[in-house]
Design a protein around this motif. Structure first.
Motif, PDB file in Angstrom:
ATOM      1  N   ASP A   1      25.838  40.688  57.011  1.00 61.46           N
ATOM      2  CA  ASP A   1      25.355  39.666  56.074  1.00 61.46           C
ATOM      3  C   ASP A   1      23.831  39.720  55.958  1.00 61.46           C
ATOM      4  O   ASP A   1      23.137  38.699  56.017  1.00 61.46           O
ATOM      5  N   ASP A   2      23.293  40.933  55.811  1.00 60.95           N
ATOM      6  CA  ASP A   2      21.859  41.208  55.624  1.00 60.95           C
ATOM      7  C   ASP A   2      20.981  40.847  56.819  1.00 60.95           C
ATOM      8  O   ASP A   2      19.763  40.768  56.701  1.00 60.95           O
TER       9      ASP A   2
ATOM     10  N   SER B   1      37.192  41.295  56.372  1.00 58.29           N
ATOM     11  CA  SER B   1      37.673  39.918  56.518  1.00 58.29           C
ATOM     12  C   SER B   1      38.911  39.919  57.392  1.00 58.29           C
ATOM     13  O   SER B   1      39.613  40.926  57.511  1.00 58.29           O
ATOM     14  N   GLY B   2      39.149  38.780  58.019  1.00 56.63           N
ATOM     15  CA  GLY B   2      40.318  38.655  58.878  1.00 56.63           C
ATOM     16  C   GLY B   2      40.343  37.312  59.571  1.00 56.63           C
ATOM     17  O   GLY B   2      39.391  36.543  59.505  1.00 56.63           O
ATOM     18  N   THR B   3      41.439  37.044  60.253  1.00 62.30           N
ATOM     19  CA  THR B   3      41.611  35.759  60.923  1.00 62.30           C
ATOM     20  C   THR B   3      41.116  35.774  62.354  1.00 62.30           C
ATOM     21  O   THR B   3      40.992  34.719  62.974  1.00 62.30           O
ATOM     22  N   LYS B   4      40.842  36.974  62.894  1.00 57.37           N
ATOM     23  CA  LYS B   4      40.353  37.111  64.268  1.00 57.37           C
ATOM     24  C   LYS B   4      39.188  38.089  64.291  1.00 57.37           C
ATOM     25  O   LYS B   4      39.014  38.873  63.371  1.00 57.37           O
TER      26      LYS B   4
ATOM     27  N   GLU C   1      32.460  39.155  64.400  1.00 56.12           N
ATOM     28  CA  GLU C   1      33.132  37.880  64.629  1.00 56.12           C
ATOM     29  C   GLU C   1      33.655  37.352  63.308  1.00 56.12           C
ATOM     30  O   GLU C   1      32.900  37.175  62.360  1.00 56.12           O
ATOM     31  N   LEU C   2      34.953  37.114  63.259  1.00 55.56           N
ATOM     32  CA  LEU C   2      35.599  36.605  62.057  1.00 55.56           C
ATOM     33  C   LEU C   2      36.456  35.411  62.441  1.00 55.56           C
ATOM     34  O   LEU C   2      36.732  35.185  63.610  1.00 55.56           O
ATOM     35  N   GLY C   3      36.896  34.677  61.453  1.00 54.36           N
ATOM     36  CA  GLY C   3      37.799  33.565  61.708  1.00 54.36           C
ATOM     37  C   GLY C   3      38.135  32.865  60.414  1.00 54.36           C
ATOM     38  O   GLY C   3      37.319  32.803  59.497  1.00 54.36           O
ATOM     39  N   GLY C   4      39.327  32.346  60.322  1.00 55.57           N
ATOM     40  CA  GLY C   4      39.736  31.652  59.103  1.00 55.57           C
ATOM     41  C   GLY C   4      39.703  32.582  57.912  1.00 55.57           C
ATOM     42  O   GLY C   4      40.186  33.700  57.973  1.00 55.57           O
ATOM     43  N   ASP C   5      39.109  32.108  56.832  1.00 54.28           N
ATOM     44  CA  ASP C   5      39.004  32.917  55.619  1.00 54.28           C
ATOM     45  C   ASP C   5      37.632  33.574  55.496  1.00 54.28           C
ATOM     46  O   ASP C   5      37.202  33.911  54.401  1.00 54.28           O
ATOM     47  N   GLU C   6      36.934  33.732  56.598  1.00 51.31           N
ATOM     48  CA  GLU C   6      35.588  34.311  56.573  1.00 51.31           C
ATOM     49  C   GLU C   6      35.627  35.801  56.257  1.00 51.31           C
ATOM     50  O   GLU C   6      36.588  36.496  56.562  1.00 51.31           O
ATOM     51  N   SER C   7      34.536  36.273  55.671  1.00 49.99           N
ATOM     52  CA  SER C   7      34.338  37.701  55.507  1.00 49.99           C
ATOM     53  C   SER C   7      32.880  38.002  55.814  1.00 49.99           C
ATOM     54  O   SER C   7      32.017  37.126  55.730  1.00 49.99           O
TER      55      SER C   7
ATOM     56  N   GLY D   1      45.917  40.216  60.193  1.00 54.19           N
ATOM     57  CA  GLY D   1      45.347  41.539  60.067  1.00 54.19           C
ATOM     58  C   GLY D   1      43.914  41.469  59.587  1.00 54.19           C
ATOM     59  O   GLY D   1      43.360  40.411  59.323  1.00 54.19           O
ATOM     60  N   THR D   2      43.345  42.617  59.461  1.00 54.58           N
ATOM     61  CA  THR D   2      41.960  42.767  59.015  1.00 54.58           C
ATOM     62  C   THR D   2      41.941  43.602  57.746  1.00 54.58           C
ATOM     63  O   THR D   2      42.683  44.576  57.638  1.00 54.58           O
ATOM     64  N   ALA D   3      41.096  43.233  56.802  1.00 54.38           N
ATOM     65  CA  ALA D   3      40.997  43.970  55.543  1.00 54.38           C
ATOM     66  C   ALA D   3      39.570  44.455  55.331  1.00 54.38           C
ATOM     67  O   ALA D   3      38.613  43.760  55.669  1.00 54.38           O
TER      68      ALA D   3
END
Length: 75
Positions: free
Chosen positions: A41-42, A19-22, A61-67, A1-3
């Protein structure tokens, strides 16, 4: 999911961390037929215009533990 965390909004700016995995796409309801600068991210990723109902859709674009910190500023 996405938070979504740390959501803040005032007359000219909306900001939050997503943040999210996808990869994710989100839609915000803002002022109709207005222009906004979008920052992730500025980094300015471009200018966008809302439609007549005030909808603004943005992909991140997100992936893994990225935010990613998202900031949308009315021009």
């Amino acid at each position: 999911g996405t938070a979504v965390e740390n959501f803040r909004a005032d007359e000219d700016t909306v900001s939050f961390r997503v943040s999210g995995t996808k990869d994710a796409q989100f839609t915000l309801e803002l002022e109709a037929d207005s222009e906004y600068k979008v920052y992730m991210d500025d980094v300015n990723v471009g200018d966008m215009k809302t439609n007549l109902s005030g909808k603004l859709s943005v992909s991140v674009e997100l992936g893994g533990d990225e935010s990613t910190e998202v900031r949308i500023v009315k021009m």
